[in-house]
Design an enzyme around this catalytic site. Structure first.
Site, PDB file in Angstrom:
ATOM      1  N   ARG A   1      35.043  39.897  36.452  1.00  0.00           N
ATOM      2  CA  ARG A   1      36.209  39.010  36.401  1.00  0.00           C
ATOM      3  C   ARG A   1      36.166  38.096  35.180  1.00  0.00           C
ATOM      4  O   ARG A   1      37.191  37.651  34.682  1.00  0.00           O
ATOM      5  CB  ARG A   1      36.266  38.119  37.651  1.00  0.00           C
ATOM      6  CG  ARG A   1      36.593  38.843  38.936  1.00  0.00           C
ATOM      7  CD  ARG A   1      36.942  37.829  40.020  1.00  0.00           C
ATOM      8  NE  ARG A   1      36.861  38.366  41.361  1.00  0.00           N
ATOM      9  CZ  ARG A   1      37.823  39.067  41.967  1.00  0.00           C
ATOM     10  NH1 ARG A   1      38.938  39.310  41.327  1.00  0.00           N
ATOM     11  NH2 ARG A   1      37.674  39.505  43.192  1.00  0.00           N
TER      12      ARG A   1
ATOM     13  N   ASP B   1      50.022  48.039  41.454  1.00  0.00           N
ATOM     14  CA  ASP B   1      49.623  49.438  41.506  1.00  0.00           C
ATOM     15  C   ASP B   1      50.673  50.180  42.346  1.00  0.00           C
ATOM     16  O   ASP B   1      51.705  50.590  41.818  1.00  0.00           O
ATOM     17  CB  ASP B   1      48.211  49.474  42.123  1.00  0.00           C
ATOM     18  CG  ASP B   1      47.621  50.856  42.201  1.00  0.00           C
ATOM     19  OD1 ASP B   1      48.250  51.806  41.731  1.00  0.00           O
ATOM     20  OD2 ASP B   1      46.506  50.998  42.739  1.00  0.00           O
TER      21      ASP B   1
END
Ligand code: 5GP
Length: 183
Positions: free
Chosen positions: A169, A107
């Site tokens: 997940r 990110d």
């Protein structure tokens, strides 16, 4: 497809299980071309990269050593805290070794920058980083030497190891989480 409880929170799928499989197998081959004369330590950044790591190591055809490191910058939210929390160190002695850091998503790039700085103090032979996803619009750090699976826009994604507050997940694909789940 059977719609599960977790699927209902997904706005759209960015990469399907099949698309991820194909790309991960290409990445495994690319890495092997770089390291065929070496035995690299491949370090999975817990927990987000664990699913990617499990597939990547099986797409890598040479000898390699497993390792797991614990770093986090997101806490339980959807934006980076800007602070790195180092939770678990390498198990291998990495001095003089080729080290490959396996990340889920880049990110701002702060986590990778932190890890690269850390490895400079460990006298490793070389460092390569590989991330499945690259939020290319969000980088604040210079990350031109790194390998990526897919470039994505600045949206909060889950699945294939990536979580929100510990959930999602286990989704086999990568999807954008509906905003109403976290806002
Ligand atoms: P960076 O240090 O590059 O800003 O952040 C890297 C970490 O932030 C990743 O390893 C991941 O844990 C988390 N992260 C960044 N973007 C996302 C996202 O879209 N979804 C999820 N689940 N985690 C993200």
């Amino acid at each position: 497809m059977n719609i599960t409880t977790a699927d209902r929170d997904i706005e759209c799928i960015l990469y399907t299980e099949e698309e991820i499989k194909k790309r991960v197998s290409e990445l495994g081959e690319e890495l092997y071309d770089l390291y065929k004369d070496s035995v690299p330590v491949m370090a999975c950044v817990l927990k987000g990269a664990s699913v990617f790591y499990a597939d990547l190591v099986r797409a890598y055809k040479g000898h390699m050593l497993f390792d797991f490191i614990g770093v986090s910058s997101y806490g339980s939210g959807t934006t980076s805290s800007g602070r790195i929390n180092f939770k678990k160190d390498f198990d291998n002695d990495i001095k003089g070794k080729d080290v490959i850091i396996v990340e889920d998503i880049v990110d701002t790039g702060l986590t990778l920058k932190y890890l690269k700085e850390l490895l400079k103090t460990r006298e490793v032979k070389s460092v390569q980083t590989i991330a499945l996803l690259n939020k290319y619009e969000c980088h604040t750090e210079d990350l031109d030497t790194d390998m990526y699976g897919f470039r994505i826009e600045n949206r909060f994604v889950v699945g294939y190891g990536l979580d929100y507050a510990g959930y999602y997940r286990n989704l086999p694909y990568i999807g954008v989480l509906k905003k109403e789940v976290y806002s």
